[in-house]
Design a protein around this motif. Structure first.
Motif, PDB file in Angstrom:
ATOM      1  N   ASN A 181       7.064   6.206  11.035  1.00  0.00           N
ATOM      2  CA  ASN A 181       7.150   5.705   9.974  1.00  0.00           C
ATOM      3  C   ASN A 181       8.076   6.635   9.006  1.00  0.00           C
ATOM      4  N   VAL A 203       0.070   3.515   4.216  1.00  0.00           N
ATOM      5  CA  VAL A 203       0.439   3.501   5.654  1.00  0.00           C
ATOM      6  C   VAL A 203      -0.983   3.298   6.438  1.00  0.00           C
ATOM      7  N   TYR A 236      -1.178  -1.710  11.070  1.00  0.00           N
ATOM      8  CA  TYR A 236      -0.977  -0.440  12.065  1.00  0.00           C
ATOM      9  C   TYR A 236      -2.376  -0.392  12.774  1.00  0.00           C
ATOM     10  N   VAL A 288       0.379   6.599  14.315  1.00  0.00           N
ATOM     11  CA  VAL A 288       1.506   6.862  13.363  1.00  0.00           C
ATOM     12  C   VAL A 288       1.955   8.183  13.154  1.00  0.00           C
ATOM     13  N   CYS A 292       5.689 -11.116   7.168  1.00  0.00           N
ATOM     14  CA  CYS A 292       5.472 -10.303   8.151  1.00  0.00           C
ATOM     15  C   CYS A 292       5.126 -10.942   9.458  1.00  0.00           C
ATOM     16  N   ARG A 333       9.401   0.433  10.416  1.00  0.00           N
ATOM     17  CA  ARG A 333       8.259   0.883   9.723  1.00  0.00           C
ATOM     18  C   ARG A 333       8.664   2.021   8.570  1.00  0.00           C
ATOM     19  N   ASN A 351       6.844  -2.945   8.132  1.00  0.00           N
ATOM     20  CA  ASN A 351       5.707  -2.503   9.330  1.00  0.00           C
ATOM     21  C   ASN A 351       5.647  -3.648  10.152  1.00  0.00           C
ATOM     22  N   HIS A 352       6.714  -3.521  11.305  1.00  0.00           N
ATOM     23  CA  HIS A 352       6.444  -4.483  12.577  1.00  0.00           C
ATOM     24  C   HIS A 352       7.334  -4.108  13.768  1.00  0.00           C
TER      25      HIS A 352
END
Length: 378
Positions: free
Chosen positions: A31, A40, A46, A51, A248, A270, A290-291
């Motif tokens: 990220n 996050v 997630y 991460v 998303c 991300r 975020n994908h």
């Protein structure tokens, strides 16, 4: 305490532990956000992932419960360059390490996160394992191999609500289909006084019809959209009946329901600093994303979809609208605020679409009002 991160390609990082003890396997991603580590951690999208934060200093403003995007974190591990155990923030209730321990999430710091990020960028996301144990590298590789892809891909069912619940309002009734929804989506609908009914990921089209919504919100969520074919079926059955807004994962499901296709990105998007261009206005928005999957460009031809937004970095599709029905979607998170609130207008656009749909279908709107009155809801 020493901690190790082993990637499935054999790369080993040795650092220090600052979270829970034990072993945890997941998909290693990165990220690029400078701030927002708490959002996050608590983002259900997630789920199943380890991460890595590319910004070197993490933990300096601690943890504030009011900033959570879900009840509990779903990530499988957290990787940072430098962990700050003593936060400097009047809102902080405790530090980041305490949060990870509370939810049994391992964390590792004092490793070269730039090197790790470069590996992921070059080779793509891959499985990894964080451990504080004394197990050999061979034993850790065996544990990774024993973790099936299916275990790491059943995330929507893990993060979705199990029961229907409501967040009452006086205006439009919105059914929010929860595939792993962030709290920010519900907050934006609440700000607009919507009467929100949150339903589980596997709710059928007929069950949604019984709720007599004015519009349908498809939430974000983790994983591959093709892992939830029942959701694609639900969207395709409701398309045209009700205004639909997808975010998303909801964007990807909307595309699949309209006949388009999706693909896995090499290392995903991300972070809170991704530039997206709105084609109609030519304006560039800085977005939170975020994908790991995206709608395939070539699959749009032959569908009734029109591309409305593109990613300025890699030109992937960031927004779609249906050319006949009141339905649109974006790949990024308009409810998130990585600085400006510029993308909140999409929720207003959704409500305007609902009002226009009511104007063009007065009989349907009147029937919904009568049914609600008969149930004592008005």
């Amino acid at each position: 305490m020493k901690a190790r991160l082993l990637l499935e390609d054999g790369t080993l990082f040795t650092g220090k532990s600052f979270g829970a003890e034990g072993d945890m396997t997941g998909e290693v991603v990165f990220n690029t956000g400078i701030t927002g580590y708490q959002e996050v951690l608590s983002d259900p999208s997630y789920c199943g992932q380890i991460v890595t934060m590319t910004y070197p200093l993490i933990g300096n403003y601690g943890i504030a419960r009011d900033d959570f995007e879900s009840i509990a974190p779903s990530i499988h591990g957290f990787v940072v360059r430098r962990y700050e155990p003593t936060p400097s923030n009047w809102r902080a209730q405790y530090n980041l390490g305490d949060l990870l321990k509370e939810y049994n999430i391992p964390g590792i710091h004092d490793i070269d996160t730039r090197m790790l990020t470069r590996i992921i960028r070059q080779h793509g996301t891959m499985k990894g394992i964080i451990t504080t144990s004394s197990k050999s590298d061979q034993e850790l590789k065996g544990m990774m191999a024993a973790t099936s892809i299916e275990e790491l891909r059943n995330q929507v069912a893990q993060t979705s609500t199990k029961h229907i619940y409501t967040s009452p309002g006086a205006k439009e009734r919105i059914v929010l289909v929860d595939f792993g929804a962030k709290s920010g989506i519900l907050r934006e609908l609440n700000k607009r006084d919507c009467d929100v009914i949150v339903v589980p990921h596997d709710t059928t089209a007929e069950e949604i019809r019984r709720l007599q919504p004015d519009g349908i919100q498809l939430s974000n969520g983790p994983g591959d959209p093709k892992d939830v074919p029942y959701a694609v079926k639900m969207v395709s059955e409701l398309l045209g009946e009700y205004p639909i807004f997808g975010i998303c994962l909801g964007h990807q499901l909307f595309a699949l329901a309209c006949g388009a296709d999706t693909q896995k990105l090499k290392f995903g998007h991300r972070g809170g600093n991704h530039p997206v261009k709105e084609l109609q206005s030519g304006r560039c928005y800085i977005t939170s994303q975020n994908h790991g999957y995206a709608v395939t460009d070539s699959s749009i031809a032959g569908t009734k979809l029109e591309v409305t937004h593109i990613n300025n970095n890699d030109k992937t599709i960031e927004g779609l609208k249906h050319t006949e029905y009141p339905a649109f979607s974006v790949q990024y998170h308009p409810e998130a605020a990585p600085g400006p609130y510029d993308n909140n207008y999409l929720f207003d656009r959704f409500l305007e679409m609902i009002q226009e749909h009511k104007r063009l279908n007065p009989q349907r709107s009147r029937q919904a009002e009568l049914m609600a009155a008969a149930k004592g809801e008005l």
